[in-house]
Each structure stands twice: as C-alpha cells, then as structure tokens.
Design a protein around this motif. Structure first.
Motif, mmCIF file in Angstrom:
data_model
loop_
_atom_site.group_PDB
_atom_site.id
_atom_site.type_symbol
_atom_site.label_atom_id
_atom_site.label_comp_id
_atom_site.label_asym_id
_atom_site.label_seq_id
_atom_site.Cartn_x
_atom_site.Cartn_y
_atom_site.Cartn_z
ATOM 1 N N VAL A 36 34.764 39.380 41.653
ATOM 2 C CA VAL A 36 33.684 38.432 41.350
ATOM 3 C C VAL A 36 32.453 38.826 42.168
ATOM 4 N N LYS B 218 29.188 37.640 41.349
ATOM 5 C CA LYS B 218 28.060 36.771 40.982
ATOM 6 C C LYS B 218 27.151 36.551 42.193
ATOM 7 N N TYR C 75 27.646 37.501 46.251
ATOM 8 C CA TYR C 75 27.622 36.488 47.317
ATOM 9 C C TYR C 75 26.623 36.895 48.403
ATOM 10 N N LEU D 193 31.247 34.655 33.610
ATOM 11 C CA LEU D 193 32.089 33.496 33.925
ATOM 12 C C LEU D 193 31.405 32.188 33.514
ATOM 13 N N ARG E 98 34.813 21.439 34.762
ATOM 14 C CA ARG E 98 33.492 22.092 34.720
ATOM 15 C C ARG E 98 33.245 22.608 33.309
ATOM 16 N N HIS F 134 40.356 27.949 35.972
ATOM 17 C CA HIS F 134 39.840 28.022 37.348
ATOM 18 C C HIS F 134 40.371 26.827 38.136
ATOM 19 N N ASN G 153 41.789 32.622 42.043
ATOM 20 C CA ASN G 153 40.645 32.947 42.900
ATOM 21 C C ASN G 153 41.202 33.427 44.240
ATOM 22 N N SER G 154 40.331 33.623 45.228
ATOM 23 C CA SER G 154 40.809 34.170 46.516
ATOM 24 C C SER G 154 41.902 33.312 47.129
ATOM 25 N N ARG H 36 41.213 37.086 40.400
ATOM 26 C CA ARG H 36 39.742 37.028 40.421
ATOM 27 C C ARG H 36 39.198 36.702 41.813
ATOM 28 N N PRO H 37 39.363 37.609 42.770
ATOM 29 C CA PRO H 37 38.837 37.305 44.105
ATOM 30 C C PRO H 37 37.320 37.433 44.173
ATOM 31 N N GLY H 38 36.720 36.545 44.927
ATOM 32 C CA GLY H 38 35.303 36.649 45.273
ATOM 33 C C GLY H 38 35.213 36.694 46.787
ATOM 34 N N ILE H 39 35.241 35.529 47.388
ATOM 35 C CA ILE H 39 34.954 35.391 48.824
ATOM 36 C C ILE H 39 35.799 36.318 49.708
ATOM 37 N N TYR I 171 30.597 30.350 51.556
ATOM 38 C CA TYR I 171 29.969 30.809 50.309
ATOM 39 C C TYR I 171 28.468 30.491 50.303
HETATM 40 C C1 LIG Z 1 33.407 32.173 41.719
HETATM 41 C C2 LIG Z 1 34.603 32.274 40.904
HETATM 42 C C3 LIG Z 1 35.747 32.946 41.365
HETATM 43 C C4 LIG Z 1 35.884 33.493 42.763
HETATM 44 O O1 LIG Z 1 36.237 32.479 43.663
HETATM 45 P P1 LIG Z 1 36.491 32.782 45.210
HETATM 46 O O2 LIG Z 1 36.885 31.474 45.775
HETATM 47 O O3 LIG Z 1 35.184 33.280 45.749
HETATM 48 O O4 LIG Z 1 37.550 33.811 45.285
HETATM 49 C C5 LIG Z 1 36.800 33.104 40.484
HETATM 50 N N1 LIG Z 1 36.747 32.591 39.240
HETATM 51 C C6 LIG Z 1 35.672 31.926 38.770
HETATM 52 C C7 LIG Z 1 35.693 31.377 37.388
HETATM 53 C C8 LIG Z 1 34.571 31.728 39.589
HETATM 54 O O5 LIG Z 1 33.527 31.046 39.115
#
Ligand SMILES: *Cc1c(COP(=O)(O)O)cnc(C)c1O
Length: 386
Positions: free
Chosen positions: A51, A53, A57, A99, A152, A181, A219-220, A235-238, A371
């Motif tokens: 991720v 976006k 970050y 997303l 959402r 999510h 997610n993370s 789907r990791p972001g942070i 974040y």
């Molecule tokens: C932002 C987002 C993520 C990532 O989430 P983290 O908590 O940063 O890992 C994954 N999936 C979706 C749909 C998101 O909007």
C-alpha cells in the motif's frame, strides 16, 4: 553537521535542490528489510500488495514503488486515480489497484486508459464496467470490495450473492480479486474474526460459482497478528515503513523505521531568566538558557500541538521544543548540550547515538496515530534516498 556537510546535501539531491537544511531521509535498506521481514512471515504462495497511497505514507512513492517492483511485490495499492496516474507517468509498470471508490463512474475510462485496476463496490459499478468493456472490446479486470464491518465502502455481504451472479460469465469484465478491510485488526480480535468469517462466506460463494480470483483482507495489523487471514495476498502499508500499527510498539516485530526527519541549528543564543520565547509568550525562561532555532515549522508538518511537548536530538541528547512552533521555525532548549553550535544536525525523527525519536512518540504527544504524523510531513520537506 558543519557548513560543509549542509552544502554536500545540496549536491546529492539532484531533483530537488534544497538550501534550507531541513529534509527527510528515506532509508532504502530499512524498507527492503521490512519487506523481507513481512515476506518471512507469509506462506511462499501468499502475494503482497504494497500500500503506497498518500505518497507512500509520506515516504516518497516513486523510489518506494521501484523497490517493490525489484523485490517481487505483486501489486501496489493507491487511494485515487491521480495517485495511480502519477506512478504510471513515472514509469511504474506493475499492477496498481485503486483502493478508493471511483466516482463519478465515468472515470472508469481513465482508469482503463492508464491500466489501473478499480475497486468496485456496487451493482452500478459493475454495470458501468460492463458497458466500458463492451465499448473497448476488452475484458476489464477489477477487484470486488465487500464491506464486512468497516462501514466505509463495499457491497454488503447479503447483496454480494446476487451481484456475483451478474458478474459471473461476463466476457466484458473479470473479477480478478475480492477483498474486505478490517476496522479493528489492531485492537479487537472478536470483531476481526467476525469480519473475516463474513468475508469467507462471500469468497466461498464465489468459488462455488467457479470464479477464480485473488482473495485478500489483511492490513499490517492482521498480517502480523492473524496468519490464518493471509489468504492469497496481504495488503501491508504502515509496517512496510517500519511503523507500528498499534499504539504501543511491539519489540518482537523486526521492523525498522524508514524515514528520518532532519534539520540543523541555524541560530543560537543565550537568554536571561524571564525571556519570552515565540508567539504568545507561551514559554518564559525560568533560568539562564541556551536556545537554538531550527528552520522547520507547522507548514512542514511539524504540528503546533507539539509546542512545549516534543523532544528533538542535538549531539545525541534530547532537547525540548520550547514556546509555540511557528509556521517556519521552532525553538529548542540546548542548555544542557555541551558544545552545541550553529550547523549542528538535529533529528526531529530518527536516531543519534543511543537516542531515537520515533514517529510513534510524536503521535503519542498529539493523541493520534503514526500514520497521520507520517502523512503530515509536507511537500516542503525534500526527501532524499540514503
Ligand atoms: C490503507 C489501507 C491498507 C493498509 O493498512 P495498514 O494499516 O497501513 O497496513 C490496506 N487496505 C486498505 C483497503 C487500505 O485502505
């Protein structure tokens, strides 16, 4: 940092020449390490959607995307069409999932033009994508977003069945993925489990119809806590950026902060007891002090709410921010830093010697999450790769 080193930064930064000594360093090695650590926790067949976006970050999206491409990440996730186009314009060729919600649905033609993959959350979205596929005489890939409790975007599980039947067997579209999510993967096991079960019901219904797609939900926080929820892709972001998805950092997680935020002392003075510092006289020296001025402020994303609260590092020592943070400058107390001098490098976020200031520390002062602090570092702060 001496004058010589400041000017050397200028030379290193070919795209964004900067003269003010305030910048962020993006540690590619730390990013690659975090990616490898995440991979080590996955089944070999589980893919990764990174991720990226909000300019990754706040971590500068193009180099991050390139690292992902090199490391065999399957897909990137962005928030908007604009973010997807930006990556395409910078030569990123890998699959990119949007997303966010596509609105108005006419924008689907722009999505297709840039070979981005939309998330579809409604019957109307499916109808429009079928229309576009027919017009372009192409099969349009998309991921179906299911709302299992985030509240959402996403189709409700009870409406998903009927929609799957509309999708199944259409030549104009291809449901390449299905995802949901989590709202509370960091904090609520039972609720996350409930969301997961609801999602799996829809996944199973689709597979029963004979549909073949990538299912993903983690997610993370879910990725690190619930291996049973990894499915086909995570789907990791942070976590990629080495920041904790939890309020409290878990030392067992081998994640390294990717971003350091630096500046330098540009002005230094000794003041007498009773001297007022910054706007509103919100700080009055209680004793003779040495005060350094740093060329960074809330317009750079260093929140005014950190006034009189946060610390920075100078010569390896913690120094308190004193008085109100202004738009472009702030003051710190360097009274107890031996030899503090103009030109000293300062860490707003990052390590010096044994000390480290974390984005999580700033978030705690602000009553928010890591974040938000990372995303808030503004465009005025040049990012350099190290
Ligand atoms: C932002 C987002 C993520 C990532 O989430 P983290 O908590 O940063 O890992 C994954 N999936 C979706 C749909 C998101 O909007």
């Amino acid at each position: 940092m001496n004058e010589g080193r400041i000017s050397s930064w200028k030379c290193r930064c070919d795209e964004t020449a900067f003269y003010r000594p305030t910048w962020a360093e993006i540690d590619n090695k730390a990013f690659v390490h975090n990616l490898a650590y995440i991979k080590s926790r996955l089944h070999t067949k589980t893919k990764i959607l990174a991720v990226v976006k909000a300019n990754a970050y706040g971590h500068m999206v193009v180099p991050i995307a390139r690292q992902c491409e090199k490391a065999g990440v399957a897909m990137l996730g962005v928030a908007s069409i604009e973010e997807g186009i930006y990556l395409r314009e910078h030569g990123i060729k890998m699959p990119i999932l949007i997303l966010g919600s596509i609105y108005p649905l006419d924008n689907l033609s722009v999505v297709a033009k840039h070979k981005l993959i939309p998330s579809i959350s409604s019957a109307q979205g499916v109808i429009e994508l079928i229309r576009l596929g027919a017009r372009l005489k192409k099969t349009m890939p998309f991921h179906l977003k299911v709302d299992t409790g985030m509240g959402r975007i996403g189709i409700m599980p009870q409406s998903a069945q009927a929609l799957l039947k509309k999708i199944h067997g259409r030549k104009e579209i291809l449901m390449a993925g299905m995802y949901t999510h989590f709202s509370s993967a960091d904090s609520n096991r039972a609720y996350t489990q409930m969301q997961f079960s609801k999602f799996m019901e829809v996944v199973k219904a689709a597979r029963k119809l004979g549909m073949n797609f990538t299912a993903h939900c983690a997610n993370s926080a879910a990725l690190l806590k619930y291996p049973q929820m990894h499915l086909d892709m995570v789907r990791p972001g942070i976590a990629l950026y080495g920041l904790s998805p939890w309020q409290k950092r878990d030392k067992k997680m081998d994640l390294r902060p990717v971003l350091a935020w630096k500046t330098a002392v540009v002005f230094l003075k000794n003041v007498k007891k009773g001297t007022a510092i910054s706007y509103g006289r919100a700080y009055i020296a209680k004793k003779p002090m040495t005060i350094a001025t740093l060329p960074v402020g809330y317009a750079d994303g260093y929140s005014r709410l950190l006034s009189n609260k946060a610390d920075v590092l100078v010569r390896g020592r913690r120094c308190r921010v004193i008085g109100l943070v202004t738009m472009d400058m702030l003051m710190v107390d360097v009274t107890r830093v031996p030899g503090a001098a103009i030109g000293d490098e300062v860490a707003l976020v990052g390590a010096q010697g044994k000390e480290r200031i974390r984005i999580e520390d700033l978030a705690a002062h602000l009553g928010t999450i890591s974040y938000e602090v990372a995303c808030a570092i503004s465009h005025r702060v040049p990012r350099i790769e190290i």
